[in-house]
Structures are given as C-alpha cells and as structure tokens.
Design a protein around this motif. Structure first.
Motif, PDB file in Angstrom:
ATOM      1  N   ASP A 142       0.806  -1.222   0.000  1.00 30.62           N
ATOM      2  CA  ASP A 142       0.000   0.000   0.000  1.00 30.62           C
ATOM      3  C   ASP A 142       0.841   1.275   0.000  1.00 30.62           C
ATOM      4  O   ASP A 142       0.315   2.377   0.131  1.00 30.62           O
ATOM      5  N   PHE A 143       2.155   1.114  -0.170  1.00 26.94           N
ATOM      6  CA  PHE A 143       3.029   2.290  -0.205  1.00 26.94           C
ATOM      7  C   PHE A 143       3.357   2.708  -1.635  1.00 26.94           C
ATOM      8  O   PHE A 143       3.193   3.853  -2.019  1.00 26.94           O
ATOM      9  N   GLU A 144       3.819   1.747  -2.467  1.00 23.71           N
ATOM     10  CA  GLU A 144       4.268   2.126  -3.810  1.00 23.71           C
ATOM     11  C   GLU A 144       3.887   1.126  -4.900  1.00 23.71           C
ATOM     12  O   GLU A 144       3.447   1.520  -5.985  1.00 23.71           O
ATOM     13  N   PHE A 145       4.049  -0.145  -4.614  1.00 26.98           N
ATOM     14  CA  PHE A 145       3.980  -1.135  -5.694  1.00 26.98           C
ATOM     15  C   PHE A 145       2.592  -1.736  -5.938  1.00 26.98           C
ATOM     16  O   PHE A 145       2.345  -2.317  -6.991  1.00 26.98           O
ATOM     17  N   GLY A 146       1.712  -1.629  -4.963  1.00 25.09           N
ATOM     18  CA  GLY A 146       0.351  -2.136  -5.159  1.00 25.09           C
ATOM     19  C   GLY A 146       0.285  -3.640  -5.345  1.00 25.09           C
ATOM     20  O   GLY A 146       0.889  -4.412  -4.613  1.00 25.09           O
ATOM     21  N   GLY A 147      -0.433  -4.061  -6.358  1.00 25.36           N
ATOM     22  CA  GLY A 147      -0.628  -5.477  -6.649  1.00 25.36           C
ATOM     23  C   GLY A 147      -1.811  -5.644  -7.579  1.00 25.36           C
ATOM     24  O   GLY A 147      -2.315  -4.667  -8.141  1.00 25.36           O
ATOM     25  N   ASP A 148      -2.262  -6.863  -7.754  1.00 19.77           N
ATOM     26  CA  ASP A 148      -3.415  -7.096  -8.626  1.00 19.77           C
ATOM     27  C   ASP A 148      -4.192  -8.330  -8.187  1.00 19.77           C
ATOM     28  O   ASP A 148      -3.710  -9.130  -7.384  1.00 19.77           O
ATOM     29  N   VAL A 149      -5.398  -8.456  -8.737  1.00 21.07           N
ATOM     30  CA  VAL A 149      -6.286  -9.587  -8.449  1.00 21.07           C
ATOM     31  C   VAL A 149      -6.747 -10.174  -9.772  1.00 21.07           C
ATOM     32  O   VAL A 149      -7.082  -9.433 -10.707  1.00 21.07           O
ATOM     33  N   GLU A 150      -6.767 -11.499  -9.844  1.00 20.16           N
ATOM     34  CA  GLU A 150      -7.294 -12.172 -11.029  1.00 20.16           C
ATOM     35  C   GLU A 150      -8.222 -13.287 -10.579  1.00 20.16           C
ATOM     36  O   GLU A 150      -7.852 -14.111  -9.741  1.00 20.16           O
ATOM     37  N   VAL A 151      -9.441 -13.292 -11.122  1.00 19.23           N
ATOM     38  CA  VAL A 151     -10.409 -14.353 -10.840  1.00 19.23           C
ATOM     39  C   VAL A 151     -10.714 -15.050 -12.156  1.00 19.23           C
ATOM     40  O   VAL A 151     -11.050 -14.391 -13.151  1.00 19.23           O
ATOM     41  N   GLU A 152     -10.587 -16.380 -12.179  1.00 19.97           N
ATOM     42  CA  GLU A 152     -10.690 -17.114 -13.444  1.00 19.97           C
ATOM     43  C   GLU A 152     -11.476 -18.409 -13.279  1.00 19.97           C
ATOM     44  O   GLU A 152     -11.249 -19.178 -12.346  1.00 19.97           O
ATOM     45  N   ILE A 153     -12.372 -18.662 -14.233  1.00 15.52           N
ATOM     46  CA  ILE A 153     -13.108 -19.925 -14.289  1.00 15.52           C
ATOM     47  C   ILE A 153     -12.247 -20.961 -15.004  1.00 15.52           C
ATOM     48  O   ILE A 153     -11.619 -20.661 -16.017  1.00 15.52           O
ATOM     49  N   ASN A 174     -15.311 -13.963 -21.090  1.00 13.70           N
ATOM     50  CA  ASN A 174     -15.708 -13.409 -19.792  1.00 13.70           C
ATOM     51  C   ASN A 174     -15.384 -14.350 -18.627  1.00 13.70           C
ATOM     52  O   ASN A 174     -15.943 -14.214 -17.545  1.00 13.70           O
ATOM     53  N   ASN A 175     -14.480 -15.291 -18.862  1.00 14.84           N
ATOM     54  CA  ASN A 175     -14.098 -16.246 -17.815  1.00 14.84           C
ATOM     55  C   ASN A 175     -13.016 -15.711 -16.885  1.00 14.84           C
ATOM     56  O   ASN A 175     -12.656 -16.368 -15.909  1.00 14.84           O
ATOM     57  N   VAL A 176     -12.468 -14.543 -17.184  1.00 19.87           N
ATOM     58  CA  VAL A 176     -11.423 -13.938 -16.361  1.00 19.87           C
ATOM     59  C   VAL A 176     -11.805 -12.487 -16.081  1.00 19.87           C
ATOM     60  O   VAL A 176     -12.214 -11.764 -16.990  1.00 19.87           O
ATOM     61  N   LEU A 177     -11.668 -12.076 -14.826  1.00 22.53           N
ATOM     62  CA  LEU A 177     -11.805 -10.666 -14.482  1.00 22.53           C
ATOM     63  C   LEU A 177     -10.569 -10.275 -13.685  1.00 22.53           C
ATOM     64  O   LEU A 177     -10.246 -10.913 -12.683  1.00 22.53           O
ATOM     65  N   ARG A 178      -9.882  -9.249 -14.161  1.00 21.75           N
ATOM     66  CA  ARG A 178      -8.636  -8.828 -13.524  1.00 21.75           C
ATOM     67  C   ARG A 178      -8.800  -7.418 -12.976  1.00 21.75           C
ATOM     68  O   ARG A 178      -9.261  -6.516 -13.681  1.00 21.75           O
TER      69      ARG A 178
END
Length: 198
Positions: A142-153, A174-178
């Motif tokens: 939460d300072f600089e680099f963040g991150g990401d989320v991926e949800v996949e069927i 539509n099987n992936v939402l990032r």
C-alpha cells in the motif's frame, strides 16, 4: 425392369433408416423421447445423474463481479461471484468446473490463491457461486507497488467431449476478471472501505 425397381425399392427402404442413424451419430447414453415432439432431440444422462431434455444448450459461465474490502492493518479480503449468462440452464457433473482467485503483492511477489467448486446446476442468468476469501495479510503493497487480483473460471479437460452440451461454455472471453495494479492502488489510497469491479 419391374423386378429391378422392386429390388431397388426394397434396398432403399432397408438402407434409409441405417443411413439416418449413421448421420445423427448421437452420443452414448442418448435416447429418443417420443413425447418430445417432432424435431426435438432426445434426453440424455451425463455423469452427474440428472437428465437433460434439450441438447441444444447455450450456457455461459462468467465472472460477474469482484469486490475488495479493507480490514485492519492493511489486510484485504476478496469477494467474487460467478453467473450463468446463457439463455439455457447450466447442468454439469461434480468437479467439472471451478473458479480460482489469485491475489498478488507486487512488492514481495507473494501470491494468495484459492480455488472453489462451482455449482453443477444454474438457471439462465442465475448464480453459480459467491465466495469470499479470509482477510489476506499484506495482500498488496500500500506504499508504492500495489498489486493485482485475477479471478478465473477453469474446467475439467474433458468437459467439451463428455456428450453434454449444457456444460459447454459459449463465450470464454468473460471467464477472467482482472483488477489491475492501478485500480488496486487507487482503492488502497481512497477512503472507501470496499469497491466492486465488473
């Protein structure tokens, strides 16, 4: 000549049903339903033990939404849902479909992964599963680099060859939402306790 026509007619009458059977090539387990009416395909019973009446199915599992929720001390939980956006009911067998969430901290590279089984049956436009992870400690930087989320069927490899058209996904885009790094960082820097992405 007349005898020849009679013989040819007999051969034709004999061979037509066989040719029709060869042309249809119905999957194993398919049986004709005499109550279905003309032009309708029979019912068949796939691995799950249920009966499907319509072999021409349009089913479309899709990631509906992903919600990030802040906890104390920088912890974050992820909620996500899967819907059947198809025109017909989803009908499948156990362990043939699942959804996986991956949460990556872009600073440490640490990835939280969780996989859940999806419903074996779902109405058109109906839900196939709603899930929430536990609070993930240091999910993102939460300072600089963040991150990401991926949800996949994901699907069992033989789902398209199991003879059941009512579990063949009609649209895999539509099987992936990032949720991107920029979206995660904006959420972390905001005063919002939760934010939903679609």
């Amino acid at each position: 000549m007349k005898a020849y026509l009679l013989v040819a007619g007999a051969v034709l009458a004999f061979s037509t049903p066989v040719a029709a059977q060869e042309h249809l090539r119905l999957p194993a387990g398919t049986r004709i339903d005499p109550t279905a009416g003309p032009g309708n395909i029979s019912s068949f019973q796939p691995r799950g033990g249920f009966v499907i009446r319509d072999a021409a199915c349009h089913v479309d599992p899709a990631i509906g939404a992903v919600t990030l929720t802040k906890g104390g001390g920088g912890d974050v939980s992820i909620s996500y849902e899967v819907l059947n956006r198809g025109r017909q009911a989803w009908a499948s067998g156990p362990r043939q479909q699942q959804v996986t969430v991956r949460v990556t901290n872009a600073n440490t590279g640490r990835t939280f992964t969780e996989t859940e089984a999806l419903a074996e049956a779902a109405a058109p436009r109906g839900g196939m599963g709603r899930f929430t992870t536990p609070m993930i400690r240091n999910a993102f930087d939460d300072f600089e680099f963040g991150g990401d989320v991926e949800v996949e069927i994901g699907y069992d490899p033989d789902i398209t060859i199991d003879g059941n058209r009512c579990n063949d996904d009609a649209a895999t885009a539509n099987n992936v939402l990032r949720v991107s790094n920029a979206q995660v960082s904006a959420f972390l820097g905001s005063t919002a306790r939760s934010r939903t992405f679609r």
